[in-house]
Write a protein that holds these residues in place. Structure first.
Motif, short mmCIF file in Angstrom:
data_model
loop_
_atom_site.label_atom_id
_atom_site.label_comp_id
_atom_site.label_asym_id
_atom_site.label_seq_id
_atom_site.Cartn_x
_atom_site.Cartn_y
_atom_site.Cartn_z
N GLY A 244 50.73 46.92 63.77
CA GLY A 244 50.01 48.17 64.03
C GLY A 244 50.24 48.67 65.44
O GLY A 244 50.22 49.87 65.69
N PRO B 160 35.78 52.18 67.38
CA PRO B 160 35.99 51.86 65.96
C PRO B 160 37.11 50.84 65.82
O PRO B 160 37.91 50.64 66.74
CB PRO B 160 36.39 53.21 65.35
N GLN B 161 37.16 50.18 64.68
CA GLN B 161 38.24 49.21 64.42
C GLN B 161 39.53 49.98 64.21
O GLN B 161 39.67 50.71 63.22
CB GLN B 161 37.90 48.38 63.19
N LEU B 162 40.47 49.85 65.14
CA LEU B 162 41.68 50.65 65.07
C LEU B 162 42.93 49.79 64.98
O LEU B 162 43.95 50.21 64.45
CB LEU B 162 41.80 51.53 66.32
N THR B 163 42.89 48.60 65.54
CA THR B 163 44.10 47.80 65.62
C THR B 163 44.35 47.09 64.29
O THR B 163 43.44 46.83 63.53
CB THR B 163 43.97 46.75 66.73
N ALA B 164 45.60 46.82 64.04
CA ALA B 164 45.98 46.15 62.80
C ALA B 164 47.12 45.19 63.10
O ALA B 164 48.24 45.36 62.66
CB ALA B 164 46.40 47.18 61.76
N SER C 188 43.33 41.34 66.09
CA SER C 188 42.56 42.49 65.62
C SER C 188 41.06 42.27 65.81
O SER C 188 40.28 42.39 64.88
CB SER C 188 42.84 42.74 64.13
N PRO C 189 40.62 41.91 67.02
CA PRO C 189 39.19 41.66 67.22
C PRO C 189 38.38 42.96 67.12
O PRO C 189 38.90 44.04 67.41
CB PRO C 189 39.13 41.11 68.64
#
Ligand SMILES: [Zn+2]
Lengths: 384, 321
Positions: free
Chosen positions: A140, A132-136, A125-126
């Motif tokens: 995710g 925007p921060q989208l990954t989880a 999750s870099p």
């Protein structure tokens, strides 16, 4: 072209934390067990082929350098293979291909992961610039694909729960498995927290420390082996781009092509009947029915019925993941090789309480990245 | 030059190494202010110790005390030390073979800042830090020693003794990400509330952002086309797990949105509707940040919200995961 035989198999007892050993000590443990199984010493090995998960996962950038001593590789060819989560499978395949090609006669292949030293959720999750921060984490990424599979197939939610229970029951028969949930049942899975809806906590794999190793050899090596070998009947890898318009990530083309190739090599025309047991890479429980279909064990949209009917449990018509699978032990870099090794253990009649009686042919399967790398082998009791 | 298309990208993490018995014992000795090695089956003494004999691959044997003096076997001069270096003034990196060892240890030698002070064959001794924690930095550096006078041995600084089982290992990688030509086209559009995709001239698919090569055709997919800021949710998940980098407290919906005019969905967030009411096929519209906050980033779209239009049938979006 030479035949390739698996004559030594070793693994660690997979655990959340193996803080008693370094990474070197961890791989050493698996490799020593594989050598002991083959009744070989370090000096008997011609070459070492090593695999592990992406570098950020445990922060070791050059394992082939660091681990040469621990794997007795001084003065020998040493290769590292690198295909994300499928790496354990593709590492075994590279090792087998050096035997098949006649390059080496006795090859040690090893894969490992020490998740306790790091944080895979962080590594996956870099905070990438310009978005925007989208990954989880992996969940995710894969949960939307699971949702698409459920929508496409009309499978009831019991399927994901059934796989989660079945693999954990299998794990109770495997002394090397990490998760040992004595009281596992459908209610326990259903009541576990929803993490990446529709994926529940107990429908996900654990984080494990562990390693796996195998000794591969040619006909002459197999004749000298102290125990019956497993023979490679077919091996294949495929990859596809992680992004392209119209890409079907629920039923990836690369997985289908890889399965067709490996079954063709093994002269398997009806995998559901001709494969006795399969170890497939299922990090989230819904991937069992998805890969059943992708591998051709069931028509599209029908894979979940095998699961619900109990066909994929030990004692069923097509036992899947008798070891307990990735859902019970997930040292990521080693997880693919563990699938390959379990397939070989099954046809060697070496799987103890989780043995499928009379297994003659088994499939080992691994996938990685965004479902873009696939590695598979079919192994058999008889020399092909 | 920072025109908005360069951005820092830092990967930073502290790994937690378990050292294993051999290295853990060596680190414990350092904390005590002692130097150790290990003896191999062939009789060689390795210091610093290795877990396995690099010559035979066999396990190494018993620990042995080495030092406290040693000899420089080769060296290089550091004229301008960096902040993390163990010595603040100019010093030498050297291989130091400790008395009683058959291998050499890489460490710093402080000779007072003058390059004339270092040479191969120089006798040295350890200079220990007063506060020691069980890392190689407990040995601050080596310093010249005449070889005749006895060497003071450090005293343990704490009551703690025994092996050091765990070692924090911080890493930090600092990158500068520079947007290439096709990404710039896309990002500069986003700064103007425009979504610019690239069409492949061969398969006619529209990619976001435009691409230097169509993944299926291999030709540039960079014929610019504007894509609308409305689209359809093709699939999604509801994030209920908290984690450090999360954009909102959970739960929230992360969605794949197939924008009208594009052939690939983009991944984003949907708000303005309870997460459990999000549907595949649901029509959504981008919510942009206020004009003053527009910038060359996909974050210029704050999130998507339901547009109120009727859902699309699943069959029309099935192939756009
Ligand atoms: Zn194209």
């Amino acid at each position: 072209m030479n035949r390739c035989a698996i004559v030594g198999i070793g693994q660690t007892h997979h655990k959340a934390k193996r803080q008693d050993v370094s990474i070197a000590g961890l791989v050493r443990e698996a490799a020593s067990r594989a050598l002991a199984d083959a009744e070989m010493a370090w000096k008997d090995i011609d070459a070492v082929v090593l695999g592990k998960a992406p570098d950020m996962f445990e922060g070791v950038m050059m394992p082939e350098l660091y681990l040469a001593d621990a794997l007795g590789a001084a003065g020998k060819p040493m290769l590292r293979v690198h295909t994300a989560g499928s790496v354990g499978g593709s590492t075994a395949i590279v090792a087998a291909q050096t035997v098949i090609a006649g390059v080496h006669r006795r090859v040690l292949t090893v894969a490992f992961e020490k998740q306790s030293e790091s944080d895979a959720m962080w590594a996956l999750s870099p905070k990438i610039p310009f978005q925007p921060q989208l990954t989880a984490g992996a969940g995710g990424y894969f949960a939307p694909l699971v949702r698409a599979y459920i929508r496409r197939s009309g499978a009831p939610e019991e399927v994901g729960i059934a796989v989660a229970v079945k693999d954990r029951l299998h794990a109770l028969k495997n002394p090397y498995a990490h998760l040992r949930l004595e009281n596992i049942d459908a209610a326990m899975v259903r009541d576990s927290p929803m993490l990446w809806d529709p994926i529940r906590y107990l429908e996900t794999c654990p984080s494990s420390d562990g390693a796996c190793a195998m000794v591969l050899t040619d006909d002459e090596g197999a004749r000298r082996a102290p125990r019956p070998p497993a023979w490679v009947h077919g091996l294949a890898t495929r990859s596809e781009p992680v992004v392209f318009a119209g890409r079907d990530q629920v039923d990836p083309r690369a997985g289908r092509d890889c399965a067709r190739d490996v079954f063709d090599q093994a002269r398997v025309t009806d995998p559901r009947r001709e494969i006795d047991v399969a170890e497939i890479y299922v990090p989230f429980s819904w991937f069992e029915p998805m890969w059943i279909e992708n591998l051709g064990f069931a028509p599209r949209g029908e894979g979940w019925r095998l699961t619900l009917d109990g066909a994929t449990a030990l004692g069923g018509a097509l036992p899947i993941n008798p070891s307990g699978g990735v859902l019970s032990s997930n040292p990521i870099g080693a997880s693919g090789m563990l699938r390959f090794a379990e397939a070989a253990m099954q046809v060697r009649d070496q799987a103890g309480e989780h043995q499928v009686p009379g297994a003659r042919r088994a499939l080992g399967h691994a996938y990685g990245g965004g479902s873009q790398f696939f590695a598979m082998w079919v192994v058999g009791r008889e020399r092909p | 030059m920072d025109d908005g298309f360069e951005a820092p990208y830092r990967l930073e993490y502290t790994y937690r190494r378990s050292t294993g018995a051999v290295i853990g014992r060596f680190l414990g000795a350092l904390r005590d202010g002692r130097l150790e090695g290990v003896r191999t089956a062939g009789g060689r003494v390795l210091s610093p110790p290795l877990e396995y004999d690099p010559e035979s691959g066999e396990d190494v044997g018993a620990p042995v005390d080495v030092g406290p003096g040693g000899v420089v076997t080769t060296w290089t001069w550091v004229a301008a030390p960096r902040p993390d270096h163990p010595v603040a003034r100019p010093f030498a990196w050297a291989l130091v073979r400790l008395d009683g060892a058959d291998t050499a240890m890489l460490h710093a030698v402080d000779v007072g800042g003058e390059p004339g002070g270092i040479r191969t064959g120089l006798r040295v001794r350890a200079r220990w830090r007063a506060e020691r924690t069980g890392t190689i930095r407990d040995l601050e550096c080596f310093v010249p020693h005449d070889g005749a006078t006895p060497i003071d041995v450090a005293r343990p600084t704490t009551e703690v003794s025994g092996p050091v089982a765990l070692l924090p290992s911080p890493v930090r990688l600092d990158y500068t990400i520079i947007a290439g030509r096709h990404l710039r086209t896309y990002l500069s559009g986003l700064a103007k509330k425009r979504i610019v995709g690239g069409r492949c001239p061969r398969c006619r698919k529209v990619y976001l952002p435009p691409r230097g090569a169509c993944p299926t055709c291999g030709v540039p997919a960079d014929h610019e086309v504007e894509v609308r800021d409305t689209g359809t949710i093709t699939t999604f998940c509801i994030i209920r797990i908290p984690f450090d980098a999360a954009p909102f407290p959970p739960p929230y919906a992360a969605v794949a949105v197939l924008l009208d005019g594009a052939d690939m969905p983009i991944f984003h967030l949907v708000r303005g509707i309870p997460p459990e009411e999000v549907r595949m096929g649901m029509r959504v519209r981008a919510t942009w940040v206020p004009d003053a906050e527009l910038a060359p980033t996909l974050a210029s779209i704050r999130w998507f919200e339901p547009s109120g239009e009727a859902d699309l049938p699943y069959e029309s979006i099935e192939a756009h995961l």
